[in-house]
Structure formats: C-alpha cells, structure tokens
Design an enzyme around this catalytic site. Structure first.
Site, PDB file in Angstrom:
ATOM      1  N   CYS A   1       0.798  -1.530  -0.110  1.00 58.44           N
ATOM      2  CA  CYS A   1      -0.192   0.246  -0.032  1.00 58.44           C
ATOM      3  C   CYS A   1       0.767   1.265  -0.040  1.00 58.44           C
ATOM      4  O   CYS A   1       2.082   1.243   0.432  1.00 58.44           O
ATOM      5  CB  CYS A   1      -0.799  -0.062   1.775  1.00 58.44           C
TER       6      CYS A   1
ATOM      7  N   ARG B   1       4.940  -0.059  -5.757  1.00 65.51           N
ATOM      8  CA  ARG B   1       5.404  -0.826  -4.548  1.00 65.51           C
ATOM      9  C   ARG B   1       3.843  -2.043  -4.678  1.00 65.51           C
ATOM     10  O   ARG B   1       4.345  -3.804  -4.144  1.00 65.51           O
ATOM     11  CB  ARG B   1       4.431   0.191  -3.503  1.00 65.51           C
TER      12      ARG B   1
ATOM     13  N   TRP C   1      -2.689  -2.936  -1.661  1.00 64.71           N
ATOM     14  CA  TRP C   1      -2.288  -3.789  -1.838  1.00 64.71           C
ATOM     15  C   TRP C   1      -3.052  -4.929  -0.808  1.00 64.71           C
ATOM     16  O   TRP C   1      -3.060  -5.086  -0.003  1.00 64.71           O
ATOM     17  CB  TRP C   1      -1.334  -3.986  -1.810  1.00 64.71           C
TER      18      TRP C   1
ATOM     19  N   ASN D   1      -1.755   2.333   6.065  1.00 68.08           N
ATOM     20  CA  ASN D   1      -1.235   0.655   4.976  1.00 68.08           C
ATOM     21  C   ASN D   1      -0.312   0.077   6.230  1.00 68.08           C
ATOM     22  O   ASN D   1       0.285   0.600   7.469  1.00 68.08           O
ATOM     23  CB  ASN D   1       0.132   1.493   4.743  1.00 68.08           C
ATOM     24  N   GLY D   2      -0.701  -1.515   5.809  1.00 72.51           N
ATOM     25  CA  GLY D   2       0.147  -2.389   7.746  1.00 72.51           C
ATOM     26  C   GLY D   2      -1.427  -2.549   7.995  1.00 72.51           C
ATOM     27  O   GLY D   2      -2.036  -3.791   7.224  1.00 72.51           O
TER      28      GLY D   2
ATOM     29  N   GLU E   1      18.413 -17.399  -7.530  1.00 73.64           N
ATOM     30  CA  GLU E   1      17.873 -15.892  -7.827  1.00 73.64           C
ATOM     31  C   GLU E   1      17.379 -15.533  -9.334  1.00 73.64           C
ATOM     32  O   GLU E   1      16.529 -15.849  -9.492  1.00 73.64           O
ATOM     33  CB  GLU E   1      18.985 -15.258  -7.778  1.00 73.64           C
TER      34      GLU E   1
ATOM     35  N   LYS F   1      13.787 -15.079 -10.250  1.00 72.46           N
ATOM     36  CA  LYS F   1      13.314 -14.263 -11.566  1.00 72.46           C
ATOM     37  C   LYS F   1      12.822 -14.190 -12.663  1.00 72.46           C
ATOM     38  O   LYS F   1      11.775 -13.917 -12.963  1.00 72.46           O
ATOM     39  CB  LYS F   1      15.266 -13.707 -11.571  1.00 72.46           C
TER      40      LYS F   1
ATOM     41  N   GLU G   1       8.884 -14.936 -11.118  1.00 69.58           N
ATOM     42  CA  GLU G   1       8.516 -13.729 -10.586  1.00 69.58           C
ATOM     43  C   GLU G   1       7.597 -12.759 -11.558  1.00 69.58           C
ATOM     44  O   GLU G   1       6.435 -12.601 -11.566  1.00 69.58           O
ATOM     45  CB  GLU G   1       8.532 -13.318  -9.463  1.00 69.58           C
TER      46      GLU G   1
ATOM     47  N   HIS H   1      18.291 -37.197  -6.822  1.00 63.39           N
ATOM     48  CA  HIS H   1      17.646 -38.140  -5.472  1.00 63.39           C
ATOM     49  C   HIS H   1      16.632 -37.302  -5.193  1.00 63.39           C
ATOM     50  O   HIS H   1      15.738 -37.637  -4.857  1.00 63.39           O
ATOM     51  CB  HIS H   1      18.922 -37.370  -4.192  1.00 63.39           C
TER      52      HIS H   1
ATOM     53  N   LYS I   1       6.037  -4.468  -4.080  1.00 62.37           N
ATOM     54  CA  LYS I   1       7.868  -4.076  -4.226  1.00 62.37           C
ATOM     55  C   LYS I   1       8.666  -4.244  -2.789  1.00 62.37           C
ATOM     56  O   LYS I   1       9.074  -4.450  -2.881  1.00 62.37           O
ATOM     57  CB  LYS I   1       7.899  -2.497  -4.836  1.00 62.37           C
TER      58      LYS I   1
HETATM   59  C1  F6R Z   1      12.564 -10.041  -6.300  1.00 61.12           C
HETATM   60  C2  F6R Z   1      12.072  -9.161  -4.408  1.00 61.12           C
HETATM   61  C3  F6R Z   1      12.423  -9.325  -3.505  1.00 61.12           C
HETATM   62  C4  F6R Z   1      12.607  -8.393  -1.658  1.00 61.12           C
HETATM   63  C5  F6R Z   1      12.476  -8.873  -1.108  1.00 61.12           C
HETATM   64  C6  F6R Z   1      13.082  -8.394   0.301  1.00 61.12           C
HETATM   65  O1  F6R Z   1      13.119  -9.702  -7.266  1.00 61.12           O
HETATM   66  O2  F6R Z   1      12.693  -7.769  -5.110  1.00 61.12           O
HETATM   67  O3  F6R Z   1      12.360 -10.900  -3.534  1.00 61.12           O
HETATM   68  O4  F6R Z   1      14.189  -9.157  -2.141  1.00 61.12           O
HETATM   69  O5  F6R Z   1      11.351  -8.357  -1.342  1.00 61.12           O
HETATM   70  O6  F6R Z   1      13.092  -7.064  -0.160  1.00 61.12           O
HETATM   71  P1  F6R Z   1      13.802  -5.853   0.634  1.00 61.12           P
HETATM   72  O7  F6R Z   1      15.371  -6.215  -0.122  1.00 61.12           O
HETATM   73  O8  F6R Z   1      13.708  -4.710   0.132  1.00 61.12           O
HETATM   74  O9  F6R Z   1      14.193  -6.321   1.796  1.00 61.12           O
END
Ligand code: F6R
Length: 596
Positions: free
Chosen positions: A2, A27, A74, A100-101, A474, A478, A481, A497, A591
C-alpha cells in the site's frame, strides 16, 4: 505494498496526490482511492478497483480542495474490490482515513466496541476509522480519539486521517510501516516514500513509531506517545527526479538491468579511499572483528544475495557466516554463538519480516549492520551501522540492480575484513562491471532461447553447483515472479536424488557453469536430464563454455555471480516480454513488503 500520499496547503490537490500515487505504483496494488475536502468542509470520495488510470478518470479535477489523502491498496484483509479500497470513512462521513499495514486485533476491537456499527468493508482499516468516530461520539476530541485508537490497535500501521470538521489539519501516525512528512513552501505532504513527491520537495521529516502528527499547511507538530512535543528537523532526500523516469527504455526492469555496470562502478568509487583501497568505518570493522560469527538476515532476492555473501566472506575473511530468512528467524531463533554480529540485507530497508527480526536483535542488545539502498529507511535507522548500495531507485518489482549492488558491497566488505589476499578487489570489480556490459550487449542470443521454447512452457529448472547453485536460486525466482513459469533451482548433484522425476519431454533445464571444479559434474548431470527429454541450455564462463552456450566474460571466481545473474535476469525479462506480460508490475507482488 500500500502507498499513501496526503496533501495540505496551496496547490492542485488531486493532481499532486494522483501523480504521487502513480509514482508509488511500483510498490504493487490492486485498487486506489482519493478523498478531497474543500475549505468549506465539503468532502468528495473516489475509489476504483484496478489501476490509478481508472481512478484518474473517475476524479473530478475541478473540485476546490485544500486537503486530501490518496491510497493504493495491496489487498490483505478482504479481496480487491471498490468497497475494500481506501480511503475508508466513518458512517457519518466525518472521518476519512487511509492505512498501510495490518491491524492484528481488529476482530477483537470490532466485537468489543463496534457491535452496533454497520461496517461496509471486510477490511481491518475500517475498524480504525469507525473506532475514532466511536470515541469522538463519546465526547473525545479528534486528537484524543485518534490517540486512544492508536493505543488500542496492535500490528503495523501508517495512517493519514482527515476530520471533515477541520479542513486545515491532517493527522498522521505510524508504527512499523513507512511514512514521512514532506515539507514544502505553503504546503506539507505525508508520503510512504519520498520518491513520490520528490518533484514537490526534497525536505522530509522522519516519523518515529508511536508518534502522532498534526500537520497544517505551514506547520508540523509531532507528539510522542506521552503527548510531549518533539522537535525534529527535516533532512534532504538524496533523490534525483530523473531517476524515476524510464526514459527511452520500454520497461523499468530493462533500464535497471542496464544500470548495473554503472552501479558496480559507483560502489567502487564510493567505498574507495584516496589511496585506492576500499575503506569502511573503523567502528563497524572493529565490531565485526569482535564477532565469532556473522548472521545474515534477509528475504527473497536479498536472501539470495546473503547466500553468495556468506561464501565470499568465508573465503576471503575466514569468518563463519550463517544466512537465515528473516521471516523464520524472527520467530524461531537458531542457537546463537557467543559473540554474534547481524547483517541485514534489504533493498528497501522497510521489509516487515526483516524489521521484526531486527527488533528481536535489538532486544537482545546485539550489534547489527544494515546493507540497504535507502538512506534513512527503518532498518537503517534501527541498526547500529549502515552500508549503502548506491543503486539509485529500483522501480521494477523484480529486483535486479539491487541484487548486483548487494553482492558488490558484500564483496567490498569481505575485502576489507580479509587479512590479506593476492588480488585487488577494486580491479576485479571493475572487470565485473565491464563483463556486465558485455552480457547486456549479447542479450539477443538469449532471445533466441526464448523463441526455442521458454515462451510457451509452464515449468523450467535452473541447475548449478556451489556459487552457481546460489545464483540459480535467484535466477529461478526472477523467471517465476515475472513470467509466471514455475521455475525451481536445484543443486545439480541433487537431481538424481528425486527431482529428475520431474523431467519430461521438452522441460527446459538451464545450467550455470562458472566453477572450474564442478563444471564437468554439471555437464554430466545435463546429459542425464537430456537423456530423459529435457531441453538444455548453458550459461558458462568463457574458459568453460562449449559451442551453443551463452558465454560469460571471465571474472574472478568469487565474483562470477554478479555477472552470471545478469544473463538470467535478461532471460526472465525476455521470456516475460515474449509472453506479453507486465514486466514491471507482476501480478500479486509488491515492491516493498511492509506486512509480515
Ligand atoms: C524479488 C524481490 C523480493 C525482495 C524481497 C526483500 O525480485 O524483489 O524478493 O528481494 O521482498 O525486499 P528487500 O530487499 O527490500 O528487503
């Protein structure tokens, strides 16, 4: 997650709020809303499910108003509907609020205080505004009622509140969720992220948990939880409005991936002393040297960076490192060593899971460092030390340049902590920066892989060993997501395994091969999956590459993740574009994950 933008004073209130909300789109959100109040006390509420563009169309821009609050939601409690969108109002319409929360005890509060109140949404937020109205009807002033509600609610919040009977006052408060006050000439704003209003003002005042703010167009009053007035000066946010523009790039993600070489160079320069050596605050180094074990805590991509960081620090500095997911650590703490030191890695510096873990670390009075992209963020403020990522704002939901910046800063930290080694980290990192540029320039080769099948599959696998396995994790995140291809990472040695059972005709298996010691083993594992129908692709370092592989320029063996990941990021990007999906705003994702 949010986003909040509130405005009071001289200006085009709906324009400022809608533009601010648009800058918070990154976000993640699924509905948006705006409340405007005129000097005469006439209120107007607009809410829409979907995008800000839809809200923009619904808003009457000619309305006269001197105060307003806007919100991108959100969904947490209740689905993404117009009714559940913020702002929420008390039944009389007197109070309007954005939040927000997550309010954890909202059902208890509803039962205790609001059994007679007709609530219109399924949200925890509506409880807050209904409670303020409830206590105000019992005779409390708005400030007293707001304060009482803040004392009652449990969980996390950033709140903006407007009382229709006082159009010259905007109330705000926060706990765990981010909120700042932006200070302007003839106006003030409240905002989740300074980025949203940086074109209006660069002066911001931090809000601390538990404080209550009363904001007028020319005055900001902060009270602590005991009611005592707090004096706090504004700081200058170090943001450039042009960083928020994607320029000629079709997507923020592409722009941010392209910025990675420059971000590595920027970090080399910002951590280098006049003599060309890397240098880090002596007090921080002393604290780390006193530790017998480092604990890295992070989430998602930052957690993956932590896994690579562990290897680099252990190899170079010979200090044992454990890496934990913040969300696990916060509630199930492992047995700690005698003298632990904590390293939080967080692009945003606001991630609620990491913050919760930091609260626990602080309760134990243990030392900590935050490695973050955002100066002044909650994690940075609440830990003892901060190292900045210098990556500039990352807008695309999928983290790219923050990850490579995290690895760069971890490598610099390891270099400074190391007693001695026989290479120059600054030189090796500048080779990495050049290598990233070359990988980026070769991206069309990866597009041909996409056309060879990645645009149509539902499942894919990344495999690798040692550092390549950590990058595979990672890479898989990527790809899944943003392209929604179900992708998993496996240590190549683990395939036999159990997971090899998942291989079917045409399943893409992408191998990362940058480690000389295990390159042949991974090649053999690829043959095994190929024999069972897999379509294999290889991303390999120059010296280990074979015909048909995507070739990575040779860099220092410990730094290969900073280069190989770029090819994986590009592959995820290209597959997502080919599938016609929203690269920068993938479904269901936010985000800055400010709820636990
Ligand atoms: C994936 C991504 C998330 C963040 C995670 C932690 O592309 O961006 O997995 O890495 O939400 O966020 P931060 O780094 O802001 O604590």
């Amino acid at each position: 997650m949010c986003g909040i933008v509130g405005f009071i004073g001289e200006g085009n209130v709906p324009r400022v709020i809608l533009d601010g909300l648009a800058k918070l789109e990154y976000r993640g959100y699924d509905s948006a809303g705006l409340y405007l109040l005129s000097q005469q006390g006439q209120g107007y509420l607009f809410k829409e499910k979907g995008r800000i563009a839809d809200l923009e169309k619904a808003v009457n821009h000619t309305l006269d108003s001197g105060i307003g609050i806007g919100h991108t939601r959100w969904a947490t409690h209740g689905s993404a509907t117009r009714e559940n969108a913020h702002p929420h109002q008390s039944n009389s319409g007197r109070y309007t609020l954005v939040h927000n929360g997550v309010i954890e005890n909202y059902l208890d509060l509803k039962t205790t205080y609001l059994s007679q109140v007709d609530l219109k949404s399924e949200t925890d937020t509506e409880i807050i505004v209904a409670l303020i109205a409830h206590f105000s009807e019992q005779g409390l002033s708005t400030k007293e009622a707001f304060k009482k509600v803040l004392d009652l609610i449990e969980g996390s919040y950033a709140i903006g509140l407007i009382d229709q009977e006082d159009p010259e006052l905007l109330y705000a408060a926060k706990k765990k969720s981010p909120l700042l006050v932006g200070v302007g000439e003839g106006f003030n704003v409240i905002v989740s992220d300074a980025m949203a209003t940086i074109e209006l003002t660069s002066k911001y005042i931090e809000i601390h948990d538990g404080e209550l703010l009363m904001i007028r167009s020319d005055q900001v009053t902060i009270e602590d939880s005991t009611g005592k007035t707090v004096q706090r000066s504004a700081y200058i946010a170090d943001l450039d409005a042009s960083d928020l523009d994607k320029g000629t790039y079709p997507h923020y993600m592409l722009k941010e991936m392209d910025e990675q070489a420059a971000v590595v160079r920027k970090n080399i320069l910002s951590y280098q002393s006049q003599a060309g050596e890397f240098e880090i605050e002596a007090e921080l180094l002393a604290k780390i040297h006193q530790a017998d074990r480092l604990y890295i805590l992070a989430c998602g991509t930052s957690y993956h960076a932590g896994l690579v960081g562990k290897v680099i620090i252990e190899e170079l500095a010979k200090i044992p490192v454990e890496v934990h997911l913040s969300s696990e650590f916060a509630y199930h703490q492992p047995l700690l060593s005698q003298h632990p030191f904590f390293i939080f890695i967080s692009q945003s510096g606001e991630t609620a899971d990491s913050r919760q873990a930091l609260v626990k670390v602080n309760e134990l009075n243990l030392p900590s460092l935050t490695i973050t992209n955002v100066k002044g963020s909650t994690l940075s403020r609440e830990s003892d030390f901060t190292l900045l990522l210098n990556a500039g704002p990352e807008i695309a939901v999928a983290s790219t340049k923050a990850y490579t910046a995290q690895l760069t800063v971890l490598a610099i930290l390891a270099d400074v902590l190391a007693e001695n080694h026989d290479f120059s980290m600054a030189h090796e990192l500048s080779m990495v920066s050049q290598a990233i540029e070359r990988v980026f320039a070769q991206k069309e080769e990866l597009n041909s892989w996409v056309q060879m099948g990645l645009n149509e599959v539902s499942h894919a696998f990344y495999v690798g060993r040692y550092l390549d396995y950590l990058v595979a994790m990672e890479a898989a995140l990527k790809l899944k997501e943003i392209s929604y291809i179900h992708t998993e990472a496996f240590a190549s040695g683990e395939l036999k395994h159990g997971t090899i059972a998942l291989i079917e005709e045409g399943t893409p298996v992408i191998a990362l091969i940058t480690d000389e010691v295990t390159a042949l083993n991974t090649r053999s594992n690829l043959e095994e999956v190929k024999a069972r129908g897999a379509k294999t692709f290889v991303i390999a370092s120059d010296s280990l590459a074979k015909e048909g592989d995507f070739t990575l320029p040779q860099v220092h063996p410990l730094l290969t993740p900073i280069v190989s990941v770029v090819a994986c990021q590009l592959l995820a990007y290209l597959a997502t574009v080919a599938r016609g999906l929203d690269v920068d705003k993938p479904r269901n994702l936010a985000k800055s994950v400010t709820v636990e």
